[in-house]
Motif scaffolding. Structure first.
Motif, PDB file in Angstrom:
ATOM      1  N   UNK A 161      13.453  53.075  74.512  1.00 15.91           N
ATOM      2  CA  UNK A 161      12.819  52.305  75.473  1.00 15.91           C
ATOM      3  C   UNK A 161      11.914  53.047  76.660  1.00 15.91           C
ATOM      4  N   UNK A 162      12.195  54.377  76.636  1.00 10.71           N
ATOM      5  CA  UNK A 162      10.793  54.611  77.732  1.00 10.71           C
ATOM      6  C   UNK A 162       9.973  55.681  77.232  1.00 10.71           C
ATOM      7  N   UNK A 163      10.193  55.950  76.197  1.00  9.85           N
ATOM      8  CA  UNK A 163       9.731  57.081  75.695  1.00  9.85           C
ATOM      9  C   UNK A 163       9.340  57.233  73.855  1.00  9.85           C
ATOM     10  N   UNK A 164       8.380  57.746  73.549  1.00 14.02           N
ATOM     11  CA  UNK A 164       8.109  58.428  72.276  1.00 14.02           C
ATOM     12  C   UNK A 164       7.958  59.742  72.070  1.00 14.02           C
ATOM     13  N   UNK A 165       8.634  60.640  71.045  1.00 14.90           N
ATOM     14  CA  UNK A 165       8.167  62.166  71.546  1.00 14.90           C
ATOM     15  C   UNK A 165       7.842  62.920  69.974  1.00 14.90           C
ATOM     16  N   UNK A 166       7.491  63.244  69.863  1.00 11.59           N
ATOM     17  CA  UNK A 166       7.274  64.677  68.822  1.00 11.59           C
ATOM     18  C   UNK A 166       7.147  66.149  68.608  1.00 11.59           C
ATOM     19  N   UNK A 167       8.103  66.978  68.121  1.00 16.17           N
ATOM     20  CA  UNK A 167       8.011  68.364  68.120  1.00 16.17           C
ATOM     21  C   UNK A 167       8.183  69.361  67.378  1.00 16.17           C
ATOM     22  N   UNK A 168       7.308  70.291  66.786  1.00 13.43           N
ATOM     23  CA  UNK A 168       7.725  70.623  65.944  1.00 13.43           C
ATOM     24  C   UNK A 168       6.706  71.823  65.185  1.00 13.43           C
ATOM     25  N   UNK A 169       6.262  72.098  64.278  1.00 13.66           N
ATOM     26  CA  UNK A 169       4.733  73.289  63.830  1.00 13.66           C
ATOM     27  C   UNK A 169       4.302  72.353  62.549  1.00 13.66           C
ATOM     28  N   UNK A 170       2.012  72.668  62.420  1.00 16.57           N
ATOM     29  CA  UNK A 170       1.308  71.951  62.432  1.00 16.57           C
ATOM     30  C   UNK A 170       1.342  73.350  61.633  1.00 16.57           C
ATOM     31  N   UNK A 171       0.801  73.125  60.478  1.00 15.35           N
ATOM     32  CA  UNK A 171       0.031  73.996  59.371  1.00 15.35           C
ATOM     33  C   UNK A 171      -1.247  73.896  59.220  1.00 15.35           C
ATOM     34  N   UNK A 172      -2.284  74.766  60.437  1.00 15.68           N
ATOM     35  CA  UNK A 172      -3.499  73.945  60.730  1.00 15.68           C
ATOM     36  C   UNK A 172      -4.603  74.318  59.482  1.00 15.68           C
ATOM     37  N   UNK A 173      -5.600  73.828  59.465  1.00 17.60           N
ATOM     38  CA  UNK A 173      -6.786  73.280  59.000  1.00 17.60           C
ATOM     39  C   UNK A 173      -7.486  74.612  58.427  1.00 17.60           C
ATOM     40  N   UNK A 174      -7.132  75.588  59.211  1.00 20.14           N
ATOM     41  CA  UNK A 174      -7.918  77.101  59.500  1.00 20.14           C
ATOM     42  C   UNK A 174      -6.294  78.012  58.923  1.00 20.14           C
ATOM     43  N   UNK A 175      -5.494  77.435  58.572  1.00 17.30           N
ATOM     44  CA  UNK A 175      -4.669  78.458  58.326  1.00 17.30           C
ATOM     45  C   UNK A 175      -3.314  78.710  59.357  1.00 17.30           C
ATOM     46  N   UNK A 176      -3.253  78.587  60.857  1.00 14.25           N
ATOM     47  CA  UNK A 176      -2.993  78.797  61.640  1.00 14.25           C
ATOM     48  C   UNK A 176      -1.540  77.774  61.808  1.00 14.25           C
ATOM     49  N   UNK A 177      -0.705  78.626  62.261  1.00 14.63           N
ATOM     50  CA  UNK A 177       1.192  77.407  62.502  1.00 14.63           C
ATOM     51  C   UNK A 177       0.678  77.447  63.780  1.00 14.63           C
ATOM     52  N   UNK A 178       0.701  76.393  64.411  1.00 14.75           N
ATOM     53  CA  UNK A 178       0.381  76.068  65.892  1.00 14.75           C
ATOM     54  C   UNK A 178       1.868  75.255  66.009  1.00 14.75           C
ATOM     55  N   UNK A 179       2.540  75.340  66.802  1.00 14.13           N
ATOM     56  CA  UNK A 179       4.099  74.847  67.385  1.00 14.13           C
ATOM     57  C   UNK A 179       3.683  73.968  68.252  1.00 14.13           C
ATOM     58  N   UNK A 180       4.108  72.937  68.753  1.00 16.35           N
ATOM     59  CA  UNK A 180       4.171  71.696  69.140  1.00 16.35           C
ATOM     60  C   UNK A 180       5.153  70.746  69.902  1.00 16.35           C
ATOM     61  N   UNK A 181       4.974  70.192  71.386  1.00 16.71           N
ATOM     62  CA  UNK A 181       5.420  69.212  71.824  1.00 16.71           C
ATOM     63  C   UNK A 181       5.135  68.207  72.879  1.00 16.71           C
ATOM     64  N   UNK A 182       5.316  67.240  72.051  1.00 13.18           N
ATOM     65  CA  UNK A 182       3.905  65.670  73.194  1.00 13.18           C
ATOM     66  C   UNK A 182       5.495  64.832  73.163  1.00 13.18           C
ATOM     67  N   UNK A 183       5.400  64.659  75.082  1.00 11.34           N
ATOM     68  CA  UNK A 183       6.389  63.576  74.702  1.00 11.34           C
ATOM     69  C   UNK A 183       5.430  62.238  76.095  1.00 11.34           C
ATOM     70  N   UNK A 184       5.469  60.879  75.533  1.00  6.83           N
ATOM     71  CA  UNK A 184       4.868  60.240  75.784  1.00  6.83           C
ATOM     72  C   UNK A 184       6.029  59.122  76.609  1.00  6.83           C
ATOM     73  N   UNK A 185       5.195  58.489  77.901  1.00 11.75           N
ATOM     74  CA  UNK A 185       6.564  58.440  79.049  1.00 11.75           C
ATOM     75  C   UNK A 185       6.392  57.581  79.294  1.00 11.75           C
ATOM     76  N   UNK A 186       6.811  56.557  79.537  1.00 15.96           N
ATOM     77  CA  UNK A 186       6.487  55.444  80.788  1.00 15.96           C
ATOM     78  C   UNK A 186       7.427  53.894  79.796  1.00 15.96           C
ATOM     79  N   UNK A 187       8.149  53.736  81.232  1.00 13.85           N
ATOM     80  CA  UNK A 187       8.733  52.245  80.756  1.00 13.85           C
ATOM     81  C   UNK A 187       8.044  50.777  79.670  1.00 13.85           C
ATOM     82  N   UNK A 188       9.315  50.585  78.922  1.00 16.43           N
ATOM     83  CA  UNK A 188       7.857  49.718  77.491  1.00 16.43           C
ATOM     84  C   UNK A 188       7.293  50.071  77.078  1.00 16.43           C
TER      85      UNK A 188
END
Length: 474
Positions: free
Chosen positions: A421-448
């Motif tokens: 209820x306070x957060x949505x998150x996503x973490x992993x690896x994206x195979x970018x359009x130019x062939x680079x593997x990029x690791x990422x983690x994003x936390x969107x945080x806030x009540x409601x």
């Protein structure tokens, strides 16, 4: 008569005549010549001094490029990254956002917003739990549920081993789950062989692998149970304690241990039996069924985001590491297993549960990115867990993600999602359009925080996909 001399004087000839005729101009010319001579003298004097002080004693014409001062190392050119994702990272859907993007191969941080600061990662924690379980328990380990002959005639003991997938139907949500009917059939046959003519009147329910009073974290909202996402964490249960054993989301009960006993009694044809709780004393095994291998359980957990599986596996990791299986022991157990799996900084994270539901879990986005990058390399327990992650737009709980504006990245993202209820998150690896593997983690945080944050996170990752190695930190 001879001619007499003129009475007027004659003007002088040659240079004197010229000077007499143009006195001012002559003075200017002389001054100029003197200046040139003096300047030339100074130059030659300088050359003479320089020559005297030079070890090589060379003339100006003899100085070559090799003899001039040169830098020891020629600096390499530095490319300036110009692709920005700020318009995706600053949308109003995110009350606040922390995150990081790294080059998975080199570890270079390409983009960061408080990426090194610990924060709650929500259900991304299940990826850590999965790797810890594979490391500590082993991928081929199966979890047993047993029936033990009781210490008094007419008594048997149903012993939970921490398997929430024990099922009452072949149509169980957990595929190829062990069946309580098989357990009951084995137990009754064997009991009658060693206790002929003695009816079973009592079933002791043994859920003492860890303390049953430690079944619910006070930081977990009760709606997670009543809404069908999360059961009480007990070592003995059936169907993940779902009211409907065939679906993922179904209301959970208040006494999983008792429900398991009643299901066993029904399968064994013992309608009048009484129940008690306690630990098995005897050692005679009447029956045993085993779960699918831990590798299958971890995959089921990660694909569907199953909180009950996550909590049971975390407690089993604790027990395997000679801890007590309590919730508090997970702060030591999970990081310890991850350290054994090769993550040097695992001891710096804070883990309070196996599912990530508690906001007291504190893991920097940079650690998650490092975990994912390690997983993408394909080695060990972390690599095995990473290979089980859902694929954006294709599988698991990401099958209906990465649509619309984010569709370009569909099929190119392996990740674990999280939400509370306070957060949505996503973490992993994206195979970018130019062939680079990029690791990422994003936390969107806030009540409601709204459900729209999921799409906003997908758009952000799609922006990273488009930028690739040209991703700018601005």
């Amino acid at each position: 008569m001879t001619e007499s001399a003129s009475s007027e004087p004659k003007a002088p000839g040659g240079i004197r005549a010229l000077i007499a005729k143009h006195p001012t101009g002559f003075t200017v010319v002389v001054a100029a010549v003197v200046f040139v001579l003096l300047a030339a003298g100074a130059v030659f004097a300088g050359i003479s001094v320089g020559s005297a002080n030079s070890a090589a004693d060379v003339t100006p014409d003899e100085v070559t490029a090799e003899q001039r001062s040169q830098p020891d190392v020629t600096p390499a050119g530095t490319s300036v990254r110009t692709c920005s994702v700020e318009n995706f990272a600053t949308v109003a859907t995110f009350p606040s956002l922390v995150g990081v993007v790294t080059d998975a191969a080199t570890g270079e941080v390409l983009w960061s917003r408080s990426g090194s600061k610990a924060a709650s990662p929500a259900h991304i924690v299940t990826a850590l739990t999965g790797a810890a379980a594979l490391q500590a328990l082993g991928p081929d380990t199966r979890i047993s549920t047993k029936v033990i002959d009781g210490s008094t005639p007419g008594t048997i003991v149903l012993v939970g081993g921490g398997d929430p997938t024990l099922a009452t139907t072949n149509a169980s949500y957990y595929r190829d789950a062990p069946q309580i009917a098989d357990l009951a059939s084995q137990a009754m046959t064997r009991y009658e062989e060693i206790n002929p003519g003695v009816p079973i009147t009592q079933i002791v329910l043994d859920s003492t692998l860890w303390n049953t009073s430690d079944a619910w974290d006070s930081n977990w909202p009760e709606r997670e149970r009543t809404g069908g996402y999360h059961a009480y964490v007990t070592a003995l249960m059936v169907n993940g304690d779902r009211a409907d054993p065939t679906v993922a989301i179904s209301p959970r009960g208040t006494d999983p241990v008792k429900s398991a006993g009643e299901a066993f009694a029904q399968a064994a044809g013992l309608p009048g039996v009484t129940f008690s709780t306690g630990a098995a004393v005897g050692t005679t095994v009447l029956a045993e069924v085993k779960s699918q291998p831990v590798s299958i359980l971890v995959e089921q957990m990660l694909i569907s985001g199953d909180d009950s599986l996550a909590e049971s596996l975390a407690r089993l990791v604790s027990k395997k590491l000679n801890l007590n299986g309590s919730a508090s022991s997970l702060a030591q157990a999970i990081p310890s297993a991850l350290t054994d799996a090769g993550l040097e900084d695992a001891a710096t994270i804070t883990i309070t549960d196996g599912s990530g539901l508690s906001p007291k879990n504190q893991v920097p986005p940079l650690f998650v990115a490092q975990f994912m990058a390690e997983g993408a390399s394909g080695s060990g327990a972390i690599g095995a867990a990473f290979a089980m992650l859902p694929i954006g737009g294709k599988s698991g709980d990401l099958y209906n993600r990465f649509e619309g504006d984010a569709a370009a990245a569909s099929g190119q993202v392996a990740a674990k999602s999280g939400w509370t209820n306070q957060e949505h998150s996503l973490g992993g690896v994206v195979n970018a359009a130019d062939g680079t593997e990029l690791a990422f983690a994003f936390y969107a945080i806030g009540e409601g925080i709204s459900r729209d944050a999921r799409s906003a996170l997908d758009n952000l990752v799609a922006g990273v996909y488009a930028c690739g190695n040209n991703l700018s930190n601005y």
